[in-house]
Scaffold this motif. Structure first.
Motif, PDB file in Angstrom:
ATOM      1  N   PHE A  11       1.023  -1.200   0.059  1.00 36.93           N
ATOM      2  CA  PHE A  11       0.128  -0.009  -0.025  1.00 36.93           C
ATOM      3  C   PHE A  11       0.882   1.148   0.144  1.00 36.93           C
ATOM      4  N   LYS A  12       2.000   1.269   0.981  1.00 36.67           N
ATOM      5  CA  LYS A  12       2.837   2.336   0.905  1.00 36.67           C
ATOM      6  C   LYS A  12       3.592   2.621  -0.361  1.00 36.67           C
ATOM      7  N   LEU A  13       3.998   1.645  -0.981  1.00 32.50           N
ATOM      8  CA  LEU A  13       4.778   1.713  -2.356  1.00 32.50           C
ATOM      9  C   LEU A  13       3.680   2.414  -3.463  1.00 32.50           C
ATOM     10  N   LEU A  14       2.513   1.670  -3.441  1.00 34.41           N
ATOM     11  CA  LEU A  14       1.361   2.139  -4.447  1.00 34.41           C
ATOM     12  C   LEU A  14       0.982   3.322  -4.216  1.00 34.41           C
ATOM     13  N   PHE A  15       1.001   3.810  -2.986  1.00 35.91           N
ATOM     14  CA  PHE A  15       0.756   5.184  -3.000  1.00 35.91           C
ATOM     15  C   PHE A  15       1.476   6.433  -3.527  1.00 35.91           C
ATOM     16  N   GLU A  18       0.530   8.067  -6.932  1.00 39.41           N
ATOM     17  CA  GLU A  18      -0.274   9.391  -7.201  1.00 39.41           C
ATOM     18  C   GLU A  18       0.608  10.639  -7.066  1.00 39.41           C
ATOM     19  N   PHE A  19       1.737  10.505  -6.919  1.00 42.20           N
ATOM     20  CA  PHE A  19       2.683  11.701  -6.799  1.00 42.20           C
ATOM     21  C   PHE A  19       3.780  11.489  -7.676  1.00 42.20           C
ATOM     22  N   ASN A  20       3.836  10.562  -8.576  1.00 42.08           N
ATOM     23  CA  ASN A  20       5.091  10.560  -9.575  1.00 42.08           C
ATOM     24  C   ASN A  20       4.583   9.881 -10.979  1.00 42.08           C
ATOM     25  N   PRO A  21       5.216  10.503 -11.929  1.00 42.68           N
ATOM     26  CA  PRO A  21       4.594   9.950 -13.303  1.00 42.68           C
ATOM     27  C   PRO A  21       5.183   8.383 -13.548  1.00 42.68           C
ATOM     28  N   LYS A  22       4.560   7.586 -14.301  1.00 42.24           N
ATOM     29  CA  LYS A  22       4.803   6.267 -14.497  1.00 42.24           C
ATOM     30  C   LYS A  22       6.045   5.974 -14.681  1.00 42.24           C
ATOM     31  N   SER A  23       6.600   6.844 -15.595  1.00 44.29           N
ATOM     32  CA  SER A  23       7.832   6.696 -15.986  1.00 44.29           C
ATOM     33  C   SER A  23       9.183   6.667 -14.836  1.00 44.29           C
ATOM     34  N   GLU A  24       8.773   7.147 -13.589  1.00 45.60           N
ATOM     35  CA  GLU A  24       9.787   7.298 -12.480  1.00 45.60           C
ATOM     36  C   GLU A  24       9.212   5.882 -11.583  1.00 45.60           C
ATOM     37  N   MET A  25       8.139   5.219 -11.780  1.00 45.39           N
ATOM     38  CA  MET A  25       7.975   4.261 -10.742  1.00 45.39           C
ATOM     39  C   MET A  25       9.041   3.318 -10.608  1.00 45.39           C
ATOM     40  N   ALA A  26       9.904   2.728 -11.420  1.00 45.12           N
ATOM     41  CA  ALA A  26      11.104   1.956 -11.045  1.00 45.12           C
ATOM     42  C   ALA A  26      12.010   2.874 -10.243  1.00 45.12           C
ATOM     43  N   GLN A  28      11.214   5.076  -8.192  1.00 47.56           N
ATOM     44  CA  GLN A  28      10.452   5.096  -6.705  1.00 47.56           C
ATOM     45  C   GLN A  28      10.519   3.962  -6.057  1.00 47.56           C
ATOM     46  N   GLU A  29      10.350   2.581  -6.715  1.00 52.39           N
ATOM     47  CA  GLU A  29      10.543   1.455  -6.199  1.00 52.39           C
ATOM     48  C   GLU A  29      11.625   1.164  -5.347  1.00 52.39           C
ATOM     49  N   ALA A  30      12.846   1.491  -6.115  1.00 52.74           N
ATOM     50  CA  ALA A  30      14.068   1.402  -5.460  1.00 52.74           C
ATOM     51  C   ALA A  30      14.426   2.196  -4.274  1.00 52.74           C
ATOM     52  N   PHE A  31      13.729   3.529  -4.346  1.00 49.88           N
ATOM     53  CA  PHE A  31      13.864   4.464  -3.306  1.00 49.88           C
ATOM     54  C   PHE A  31      13.375   3.847  -1.903  1.00 49.88           C
ATOM     55  N   PHE A  32      11.838   3.216  -2.321  1.00 53.12           N
ATOM     56  CA  PHE A  32      11.159   2.631  -1.197  1.00 53.12           C
ATOM     57  C   PHE A  32      12.009   1.509  -0.460  1.00 53.12           C
ATOM     58  N   PHE A  33      12.445   0.695  -1.424  1.00 53.35           N
ATOM     59  CA  PHE A  33      13.250  -0.633  -0.589  1.00 53.35           C
ATOM     60  C   PHE A  33      14.406  -0.292   0.118  1.00 53.35           C
ATOM     61  N   GLU A  34      15.189   0.974  -0.364  1.00 53.95           N
ATOM     62  CA  GLU A  34      16.266   1.555   0.165  1.00 53.95           C
ATOM     63  C   GLU A  34      16.027   2.070   1.605  1.00 53.95           C
ATOM     64  N   ALA A  35      14.657   2.410   1.712  1.00 55.05           N
ATOM     65  CA  ALA A  35      14.531   3.081   3.151  1.00 55.05           C
ATOM     66  C   ALA A  35      14.689   2.076   4.257  1.00 55.05           C
ATOM     67  N   GLU A  36      15.029   2.617   5.647  1.00 51.39           N
ATOM     68  CA  GLU A  36      15.244   1.885   6.574  1.00 51.39           C
ATOM     69  C   GLU A  36      14.093   1.148   7.120  1.00 51.39           C
ATOM     70  N   GLU A  37      12.933   2.066   6.950  1.00 54.60           N
ATOM     71  CA  GLU A  37      11.845   1.500   7.530  1.00 54.60           C
ATOM     72  C   GLU A  37      11.194   0.390   6.723  1.00 54.60           C
ATOM     73  N   ASN A  38      11.546   0.429   5.512  1.00 50.78           N
ATOM     74  CA  ASN A  38      10.853  -0.795   4.666  1.00 50.78           C
ATOM     75  C   ASN A  38      11.698  -2.032   4.654  1.00 50.78           C
ATOM     76  N   ILE A  48       6.408  -8.266  -2.825  1.00 55.45           N
ATOM     77  CA  ILE A  48       6.025  -6.800  -2.808  1.00 55.45           C
ATOM     78  C   ILE A  48       6.297  -6.245  -4.368  1.00 55.45           C
ATOM     79  N   SER A  49       7.546  -6.400  -4.640  1.00 54.95           N
ATOM     80  CA  SER A  49       7.576  -5.678  -6.303  1.00 54.95           C
ATOM     81  C   SER A  49       6.844  -6.348  -7.211  1.00 54.95           C
ATOM     82  N   GLU A  50       6.892  -7.793  -7.286  1.00 52.71           N
ATOM     83  CA  GLU A  50       6.001  -8.546  -8.202  1.00 52.71           C
ATOM     84  C   GLU A  50       4.837  -7.959  -8.316  1.00 52.71           C
ATOM     85  N   LYS A  51       3.960  -7.932  -7.090  1.00 52.23           N
ATOM     86  CA  LYS A  51       2.717  -7.608  -7.088  1.00 52.23           C
ATOM     87  C   LYS A  51       2.381  -6.314  -7.231  1.00 52.23           C
ATOM     88  N   PHE A  52       3.320  -5.421  -6.932  1.00 55.90           N
ATOM     89  CA  PHE A  52       3.250  -3.931  -7.177  1.00 55.90           C
ATOM     90  C   PHE A  52       3.305  -3.744  -8.803  1.00 55.90           C
TER      91      PHE A  52
END
Length: 132
Positions: A11-15, A18-26, A28-38, A48-52
Protein backbone atom coordinates in the motif's frame (compact mmCIF):
# COMPACT_ATOMS: atom_id res chain seq x y z
CA UNK A 1 6.71 -11.17 7.20
CA UNK A 2 2.96 -11.64 7.56
CA UNK A 3 0.59 -11.05 4.66
CA UNK A 4 -0.85 -8.06 6.49
CA UNK A 5 2.60 -6.46 6.87
CA UNK A 6 3.35 -7.20 3.24
CA UNK A 7 0.03 -5.67 2.13
CA UNK A 8 0.72 -2.58 4.23
CA UNK A 9 4.13 -2.10 2.60
CA UNK A 10 2.59 -2.67 -0.81
CA UNK A 11 0.00 0.00 0.00
CA UNK A 12 2.76 2.46 0.94
CA UNK A 13 4.63 1.75 -2.28
CA UNK A 14 1.48 1.96 -4.40
CA UNK A 15 0.62 5.30 -2.78
CA UNK A 16 3.61 6.80 -4.63
CA UNK A 17 1.76 6.32 -7.93
CA UNK A 18 -0.36 9.36 -7.09
CA UNK A 19 2.62 11.67 -6.85
CA UNK A 20 5.05 10.41 -9.47
CA UNK A 21 4.81 9.83 -13.21
CA UNK A 22 4.63 6.23 -14.37
CA UNK A 23 8.04 6.63 -16.01
CA UNK A 24 9.61 7.19 -12.57
CA UNK A 25 8.01 4.25 -10.77
CA UNK A 26 11.04 1.96 -11.13
CA UNK A 27 13.15 4.61 -9.44
CA UNK A 28 10.51 5.19 -6.76
CA UNK A 29 10.38 1.46 -6.11
CA UNK A 30 14.16 1.38 -5.62
CA UNK A 31 13.95 4.35 -3.20
CA UNK A 32 11.18 2.59 -1.30
CA UNK A 33 13.21 -0.57 -0.71
CA UNK A 34 16.31 1.43 0.26
CA UNK A 35 14.48 3.14 3.14
CA UNK A 36 15.33 1.65 6.52
CA UNK A 37 11.69 1.55 7.61
CA UNK A 38 10.91 -0.75 4.66
CA UNK A 39 13.73 -3.18 5.36
CA UNK A 40 12.69 -6.77 4.71
CA UNK A 41 14.14 -9.97 3.35
CA UNK A 42 15.00 -10.17 -0.33
CA UNK A 43 12.22 -12.72 -0.77
CA UNK A 44 9.61 -10.41 0.80
CA UNK A 45 10.83 -7.46 -1.25
CA UNK A 46 10.63 -9.57 -4.41
CA UNK A 47 7.03 -10.54 -3.62
CA UNK A 48 6.05 -6.93 -2.92
CA UNK A 49 7.78 -5.77 -6.10
CA UNK A 50 6.14 -8.46 -8.22
CA UNK A 51 2.65 -7.64 -6.97
CA UNK A 52 3.28 -3.91 -7.26
CA UNK A 53 4.28 -4.27 -10.91
CA UNK A 54 1.25 -6.46 -11.64
CA UNK A 55 -1.01 -3.77 -10.17
CA UNK A 56 0.74 -1.02 -12.17
CA UNK A 57 0.22 -3.04 -15.36
CA UNK A 58 -3.53 -3.22 -14.69
CA UNK A 59 -3.94 0.25 -13.19
CA UNK A 60 -5.90 1.67 -16.12
CA UNK A 61 -8.31 -1.30 -16.06
CA UNK A 62 -8.72 -1.01 -12.30
CA UNK A 63 -9.40 2.73 -12.52
CA UNK A 64 -11.88 2.21 -15.35
CA UNK A 65 -13.70 -0.47 -13.33
CA UNK A 66 -13.77 1.85 -10.33
CA UNK A 67 -15.22 4.71 -12.34
CA UNK A 68 -17.84 2.38 -13.87
CA UNK A 69 -19.03 0.84 -10.61
CA UNK A 70 -19.03 3.83 -8.28
CA UNK A 71 -21.78 6.21 -9.30
CA UNK A 72 -21.39 9.83 -8.25
CA UNK A 73 -17.66 9.41 -7.72
CA UNK A 74 -14.67 9.17 -9.96
CA UNK A 75 -11.07 8.52 -9.13
CA UNK A 76 -10.27 12.23 -9.34
CA UNK A 77 -12.66 13.00 -6.47
CA UNK A 78 -11.55 10.20 -4.16
CA UNK A 79 -9.04 10.76 -1.42
CA UNK A 80 -5.58 9.50 -2.36
CA UNK A 81 -5.43 7.05 0.56
CA UNK A 82 -8.85 5.60 -0.20
CA UNK A 83 -8.04 5.35 -3.91
CA UNK A 84 -4.79 3.52 -3.23
CA UNK A 85 -6.51 1.08 -0.87
CA UNK A 86 -9.25 0.46 -3.42
CA UNK A 87 -6.75 -0.13 -6.23
CA UNK A 88 -4.92 -2.70 -4.15
CA UNK A 89 -8.10 -4.44 -3.01
CA UNK A 90 -9.70 -4.47 -6.47
CA UNK A 91 -6.56 -6.03 -7.87
CA UNK A 92 -6.76 -8.72 -5.20
CA UNK A 93 -10.47 -9.32 -5.77
CA UNK A 94 -10.35 -9.44 -9.57
CA UNK A 95 -6.89 -10.73 -10.44
CA UNK A 96 -5.22 -12.45 -7.47
CA UNK A 97 -6.59 -15.98 -7.18
CA UNK A 98 -4.56 -16.66 -4.02
CA UNK A 99 -6.57 -14.21 -1.93
CA UNK A 100 -10.24 -14.85 -1.13
CA UNK A 101 -12.53 -11.90 -1.82
CA UNK A 102 -13.62 -11.63 1.82
CA UNK A 103 -10.02 -11.45 2.99
CA UNK A 104 -9.18 -8.76 0.41
CA UNK A 105 -12.15 -6.66 1.53
CA UNK A 106 -11.44 -7.13 5.24
CA UNK A 107 -7.78 -6.21 4.82
CA UNK A 108 -8.72 -3.13 2.78
CA UNK A 109 -11.07 -1.99 5.55
CA UNK A 110 -8.27 -2.50 8.08
CA UNK A 111 -5.90 -0.39 5.95
CA UNK A 112 -8.61 2.28 5.74
CA UNK A 113 -8.94 2.29 9.54
CA UNK A 114 -5.20 2.68 9.96
CA UNK A 115 -4.39 5.18 7.21
CA UNK A 116 -7.67 6.79 6.14
CA UNK A 117 -10.11 9.29 7.53
CA UNK A 118 -13.02 8.45 9.82
CA UNK A 119 -15.30 7.78 6.85
CA UNK A 120 -12.73 5.72 4.92
CA UNK A 121 -13.55 2.23 6.25
CA UNK A 122 -17.25 2.47 5.37
CA UNK A 123 -16.48 4.08 1.98
CA UNK A 124 -13.94 1.38 1.08
CA UNK A 125 -16.28 -1.38 2.26
CA UNK A 126 -19.18 0.05 0.27
CA UNK A 127 -17.18 0.37 -2.93
CA UNK A 128 -15.67 -3.10 -2.64
CA UNK A 129 -19.13 -4.61 -2.04
CA UNK A 130 -19.85 -3.70 -5.67
CA UNK A 131 -16.90 -5.85 -6.77
CA UNK A 132 -17.64 -8.85 -4.54
Amino acid sequence: MSRREMRERLFKLLFRVEFNPKSEMAEQEAFFFEAEENAASEEDNAQISEKFNKIIERLEEIDRDLNDKVQGWDIGRMGKVDLTILRLAIYEVLYDEDIPTGVAINEAVELAKKFGQDSSPSFVNGVLAKFA
